[in-house]
Structures are given as structure tokens and as C-alpha cells.
Design a protein around this motif. Structure first.
Motif, short mmCIF file in Angstrom:
data_model
loop_
_atom_site.label_atom_id
_atom_site.label_comp_id
_atom_site.label_asym_id
_atom_site.label_seq_id
_atom_site.Cartn_x
_atom_site.Cartn_y
_atom_site.Cartn_z
N UNK A 11 0.82 -1.21 0.00
CA UNK A 11 0.00 0.00 0.00
C UNK A 11 0.85 1.26 0.00
N UNK A 12 2.17 1.09 0.20
CA UNK A 12 3.04 2.27 0.22
C UNK A 12 3.36 2.69 -1.22
N UNK B 37 4.88 14.04 3.88
CA UNK B 37 4.24 13.44 5.06
C UNK B 37 2.86 14.03 5.30
N UNK B 38 2.69 15.34 5.03
CA UNK B 38 1.37 15.94 5.23
C UNK B 38 0.34 15.28 4.32
N UNK B 43 -3.35 8.54 5.90
CA UNK B 43 -3.03 7.12 5.70
C UNK B 43 -2.16 6.61 6.84
N UNK B 44 -1.16 7.44 7.22
CA UNK B 44 -0.24 7.02 8.28
C UNK B 44 -1.00 6.81 9.59
N UNK B 45 -1.90 7.76 9.91
CA UNK B 45 -2.69 7.64 11.14
C UNK B 45 -3.55 6.40 11.12
N UNK B 50 -3.62 3.73 15.86
CA UNK B 50 -3.64 4.25 17.21
C UNK B 50 -4.96 4.94 17.53
N UNK B 51 -5.79 5.09 16.51
CA UNK B 51 -7.03 5.83 16.73
C UNK B 51 -8.07 4.95 17.43
N UNK B 52 -8.85 5.53 18.33
CA UNK B 52 -9.95 4.77 18.93
C UNK B 52 -10.99 4.42 17.87
#
Lengths: 72, 258
Positions: A11-12, B37-38, B43-45, B50-52
Motif C-alpha cells: 500500500x506504500x 508526510x502531510x 493514511x499514516x494515522x 492508534x485511533x480509537x
């Protein structure tokens, strides 16, 4: 939520990330080559090896800025 | 010509200590990482998990100019720090170790010694800055949408004036003190002071040097320049010349006294 490792890998977007990884690797290699060739650093030499290897991006930059004796 | 010899000597030294490799790479990474990264932050989150459960939040997607300006945020902080830390010993440590005396025993003009150092570092920094902004521009075009090449070029020219100013401050400090650490500390303190006075001073005058960063913002977002951009550039260039000349004068005085 459960994802296999290979799913995450595929997916990267490698086409976008790869160039950045490559120049990051060049930075790491240049820092290592210089670390091997240099006689003395500011502070203990082995500490700088750890910094170069374990601190991503920042490690090699810090080594060149501070660790390297610029008149050595 | 003597000046060219000194300039070539400095450039050769910058190759030998790998500055011509790591400085461009540092600027490229600094400028490119934030826009990339922005873009992938959601996608990274999500992937990091780590999200509830059921938590949603909307991150506003930056427009192409906003994404491009992220690079300037990084350059203003870390790019300036890299330039100042890199140059803090450029003359100071040579004076401390006595290399300066070795060079100046020969009939080398003080002006040539200072300006050759200044010019060779300036070329290195500006090439690195250009490569960094070019990479950032490339990623912004792929990830966010069209951003005119001329905007990139224009902001590069504006920002090079600021970077030249930063470098000249460091050279100026180098002439006064022999301890590289002190030079670095004082240059960083001075830049922070200049930047923090910006809000206050810009109410009264339009040509304050760190206003350049505000002008770059307007230029990248609107594509036009406003106010006294030209005057700001001219004033900053004048300050650069004044600092260079006084560096040479102070350096000559100190070396003759020593």
C-alpha cells in the motif's frame, strides 16, 4: 483492521517514497565512509557511530555539523 | 587571479569534507519531507492503528501553494540552523588553530580571504536551496496539483536574499570571536531577535529584512507581490554589503593587532 505485512508494504506508494529513501541512504553511507576515514571526532568516536546509525536523517547531519572536526 | 585561487581552494575543501554532498541532501530532505508526510498523514494515522474505534476527523487538504509553503517553514527553522552551525567555525576555528596566519603570511589580501570564503559557501547554500525547493515543487505537483514553475523560481530568488543575509551575519560574527560555539550561539540569537522584532517593526516600516518571508507567502499564494518588496530586497542587500565590508575592516584590524 488486521493487515498482513505484505498488504502494508504494497500500500506504500514506492514511486514517491523511494527517491527520498535513496538520498537518505546516500547521506547515511557518506557519513559512515567519512566516519571510517576520519581519525578523531569531537567526543568519543563510537558514540558518533551510534548516532549516525540509529538517528534517522538527523544523525548523519548532526555528525557532519558537530561530530566532524572541521580542521582535522 | 588571487581571488579565484582562494575561491577554488575553498570549493575544493568543501568537496573534500563532503559538504557538497551532505548539504544539498539535507536541504532536499528538509524541503521535501513536510509536503510528502502531510499528504500521507491520514493514511499514516489509519495504518498505525492508534485511533480509537469510530474516531473520525477531517484534516483539511492543503492547496498546492500552502503545501509548497510548508517547505519554507522547515527551511526557516532547520535550514537556517544548518547554515549557521555549518559556518560557525568557518573563520573562527581557522584563526584559533593558526591556519589564518599561515595563509596571511603570504601576500593575501584580507578582502580576498573573507569574500572568497563567503562566496564559496554562498554558492553551496544556494545550489542546495535550489535543489531542495525543486524537489518540493516536484512533489507538490504530483501530490497536490499544479503549481507554476515560475512561482518556484521567484520564491527561490526571494529566499536566496534572506539566506545570503543569514550567511553574512555568521561571517560577521566569525570575525569578532575565535570560539566557534560562541559564534554559532550569537548568530542564532541575532537571527531569532531579528525575526521576533518583525511583528513590532513591520507596523512602522515596510522594508524590514525578515519581511521577505511574509512577501514570499503572499507571492506563492497570490502570485503577485505587494508593498515594498523591492525596497526590502535593496535594503537587505545593502545590509549584506555593509556587513561584508565591516567584516573585512574588523578582520584586518584584529589580524594586524595580533
Amino acid at each position: 483492521m488486521e493487515q498482513t505485512f505484505s498488504e502494508v508494504i504494497s500500500s506504500i506508494p514506492w514511486g514517491i517514497v523511494a527517491p527520498l529513501l535513496v538520498i537518505q541512504a546516500i547521506l547515511l553511507i557518506v557519513a559512515l565512509v567519512d566516519w571510517f576515514r576520519i581519525e578523531r571526532t569531537n567526543g568519543p568516536k563510537w558514540v558518533w557511530l551510534i548516532i549516525i546509525l540509529f538517528f534517522n536523517i538527523l544523525g548523519p547531519i548532526l555528525y557532519f555539523l558537530i561530530g566532524r572536526r572541521n580542521n582535522g | 587571479m588571487q581571488w579565484m585561487t582562494l575561491f577554488q581552494k575553498e570549493t575544493l575543501e568543501n568537496w573534500r569534507n563532503f559538504k557538497w554532498l551532505w548539504v544539498p541532501i539535507t536541504f532536499i530532505l528538509l524541503a521535501a519531507l513536510d509536503p510528502v508526510t502531510t499528504h500521507y498523514l491520514p493514511v499514516i494515522l489509519e495504518k498505525s492503528g492508534e485511533l480509537p474505534e469510530g474516531a473520525t476527523f477531517d484534516l483539511p487538504t492543503p492547496t498546492p501553494p500552502e503545501a509548497f509553503l510548508l517547505s519554507f517553514g522547515q527551511l526557516n527553522l532547520l535550514g537556517v540552523a544548518v547554515v549557521l552551525l555549518m559556518t560557525m567555525g568557518i573563520i573562527a576555528s581557522e584563526r584559533k588553530s593558526g591556519v589564518t596566519e599561515l595563509i596571511l603570511v603570504k601576500p593575501v589580501r584580507y578582502t580576498a580571504y573573507i569574500t572568497a570564503k563567503w562566496a564559496s559557501t554562498l554558492v553551496l547554500i544556494l545550489v542546495s536551496l535550489f535543489l531542495g525547493l525543486l524537489t518540493s515543487w516536484y512533489y507538490v505537483n504530483i501530490l497536490y496539483g499544479d503549481l507554476a514553475f515560475t512561482i518556484m523560481l521567484g520564491s527561490f530568488f526571494l529566499y536566496s536574499v534572506w539566506m545570503t543575509f543569514v550567511l553574512t551575519i555568521s561571517i560577521f560574527m566569525n570575525v569578532f570571536f575565535k570560539t566557534p560555539g560562541l559564534v554559532g550561539f550569537l548568530s542564532i540569537a541575532l537571527i531569532i531577535l531579528i525575526n521576533s522584532l518583525n511583528g513590532l517593526v513591520s507596523r512602522f516600516i515596510d522594508w524590514y529584512p525578515s519581511q521577505i518571508n511574509t512577501y514570499i507567502r503572499t507571492y506563492v499564494i497570490n502570485g503577485t507581490t505587494n508593498g515594498d518588496l523591492l525596497l526590502t530586497i535593496i535594503i537587505t542587500l545593502l545590509l549584506i554589503i555593509v556587513m561584508l565590508i565591516s567584516s573585512v575592516l574588523v578582520f584586518r584590524k584584529k589580524e594586524l593587532a595580533a
